[in-house]
Design a protein around this motif. Sequence first.
Motif, mmCIF file in Angstrom:
data_model
loop_
_atom_site.group_PDB
_atom_site.id
_atom_site.type_symbol
_atom_site.label_atom_id
_atom_site.label_comp_id
_atom_site.label_asym_id
_atom_site.label_seq_id
_atom_site.Cartn_x
_atom_site.Cartn_y
_atom_site.Cartn_z
ATOM 1 N N VAL A 148 12.704 3.738 10.596
ATOM 2 C CA VAL A 148 11.690 4.648 10.048
ATOM 3 C C VAL A 148 10.349 4.229 10.628
ATOM 4 N N SER A 149 9.680 5.187 11.252
ATOM 5 C CA SER A 149 8.439 4.916 11.969
ATOM 6 C C SER A 149 7.240 5.362 11.120
ATOM 7 N N PHE A 150 6.464 4.375 10.630
ATOM 8 C CA PHE A 150 5.278 4.650 9.824
ATOM 9 C C PHE A 150 4.025 4.565 10.697
ATOM 10 N N ASP A 151 3.165 5.543 10.550
ATOM 11 C CA ASP A 151 1.852 5.502 11.189
ATOM 12 C C ASP A 151 0.859 5.032 10.133
ATOM 13 N N ILE A 152 0.590 3.733 10.114
ATOM 14 C CA ILE A 152 -0.310 3.160 9.110
ATOM 15 C C ILE A 152 -1.753 3.455 9.514
ATOM 16 N N ALA A 153 -2.422 4.220 8.674
ATOM 17 C CA ALA A 153 -3.790 4.632 8.977
ATOM 18 C C ALA A 153 -4.831 3.660 8.436
ATOM 19 N N GLY A 154 -4.506 2.943 7.369
ATOM 20 C CA GLY A 154 -5.465 2.020 6.783
ATOM 21 C C GLY A 154 -4.821 1.077 5.787
ATOM 22 N N ILE A 155 -5.429 -0.094 5.632
ATOM 23 C CA ILE A 155 -4.958 -1.099 4.674
ATOM 24 C C ILE A 155 -6.153 -1.572 3.864
ATOM 25 N N ASN A 156 -6.021 -1.446 2.549
ATOM 26 C CA ASN A 156 -7.110 -1.819 1.662
ATOM 27 C C ASN A 156 -6.669 -2.955 0.752
ATOM 28 N N GLY A 157 -7.066 -4.199 1.116
ATOM 29 C CA GLY A 157 -6.803 -5.360 0.279
ATOM 30 C C GLY A 157 -5.351 -5.749 0.127
ATOM 31 N N ALA A 158 -4.456 -5.156 0.925
ATOM 32 C CA ALA A 158 -3.024 -5.384 0.730
ATOM 33 C C ALA A 158 -2.573 -6.718 1.302
ATOM 34 N N ASP A 159 -1.704 -7.385 0.572
ATOM 35 C CA ASP A 159 -1.037 -8.596 1.039
ATOM 36 C C ASP A 159 0.305 -8.651 0.324
ATOM 37 N N GLY A 160 1.327 -8.141 0.991
ATOM 38 C CA GLY A 160 2.642 -8.051 0.361
ATOM 39 C C GLY A 160 3.646 -7.511 1.350
ATOM 40 N N ALA A 182 14.994 -1.978 4.550
ATOM 41 C CA ALA A 182 14.074 -2.509 5.559
ATOM 42 C C ALA A 182 12.843 -3.043 4.859
ATOM 43 N N SER A 183 12.139 -3.957 5.514
ATOM 44 C CA SER A 183 10.933 -4.547 4.936
ATOM 45 C C SER A 183 9.985 -4.984 6.046
ATOM 46 N N MET A 184 8.692 -4.890 5.760
ATOM 47 C CA MET A 184 7.664 -5.315 6.712
ATOM 48 C C MET A 184 6.545 -6.003 5.946
ATOM 49 N N ASP A 185 6.179 -7.202 6.379
ATOM 50 C CA ASP A 185 5.082 -7.922 5.742
ATOM 51 C C ASP A 185 3.742 -7.281 6.105
ATOM 52 N N ILE A 186 2.892 -7.151 5.097
ATOM 53 C CA ILE A 186 1.553 -6.588 5.266
ATOM 54 C C ILE A 186 0.533 -7.625 4.827
ATOM 55 N N SER A 187 -0.523 -7.799 5.624
ATOM 56 C CA SER A 187 -1.582 -8.747 5.268
ATOM 57 C C SER A 187 -2.906 -8.240 5.811
ATOM 58 N N SER A 188 -3.951 -9.026 5.588
ATOM 59 C CA SER A 188 -5.282 -8.639 6.066
ATOM 60 C C SER A 188 -5.351 -8.595 7.587
ATOM 61 N N SER A 189 -4.405 -9.248 8.265
ATOM 62 C CA SER A 189 -4.399 -9.250 9.728
ATOM 63 C C SER A 189 -3.629 -8.067 10.316
#
Length: 254
Positions: A100-112, A154-161
């Motif tokens: 599954v292909s996600f187009d991530i447009a923005g991340i606000n404070g996420a870490d998970g 499926a899983s993907m780590d999300i962080s400030s980076s």
Amino acid sequence: MSLKHLVSLVVLVYCCQLPIARAGSINLDEFDSGTVNYRNACLSPFGGGVDTATHNDGGLNGVGFELIPCGFGTAGSWVSQGYLVFDLTAITAPVISAAVSFDIAGINGADGALQLYDYMLTSAQYLSNLPGGSLDTSFGSALHNQFTSGNRLASMDISSSTVAGVYDLELSNFGLGLIDGSSGLLALGVSYSPSFSGALFEERISFARPTRLKLEVAGSVVPAPATLGLLAVGLIGLGVSRRSPFHTRFKSVG
């Protein structure tokens, strides 16, 4: 039929039994998507509030959560989880891999973690036809929980980076089995699981649409290179065997 002719026919028949499958790529845009927003009411010394659930059928634009201070040392929460529906009607060949292909447009404070789950509460068709607006609280809670439980695909780590861009989440073998076993609509739950190392009051991931399902399927059957060589040998043998009687008669006359 001469022995040489017979051998050539055997070679031709044998080479036809050695096909190989060429894989093909198929990209499917989402058939439908949306989010279910569940708000846990604030507790207070005067009694608990009422939880509420709403369905946004305008597409999967993001997932996340928000902590809502209520005073007196208490807090409520607002959690948004989503779903994707794909139409697999045209997929008839076995699936080799899927993402599954996600187009991530923005991340606000996420870490998970951004996660995908199988969806089993209702049919995918029912979910696709679910109108937007307020939901019965018990059904909304069950629907919301379904997007975050079951078999994780499926899983993907999300962080400030993590930067904005397109990310492919490769589905597990269980996910491939779901696709192969579906002949119509397939629904997947989309959730964000915080690690509580992110922002204190709000963590959110925003998506640009459409989200896509990328498939590698077993494609058309074509001859293998070795098979082509055998085919050539067979054709040459047939040609020689057909010409041989003519040349024999010509020489006997001379």
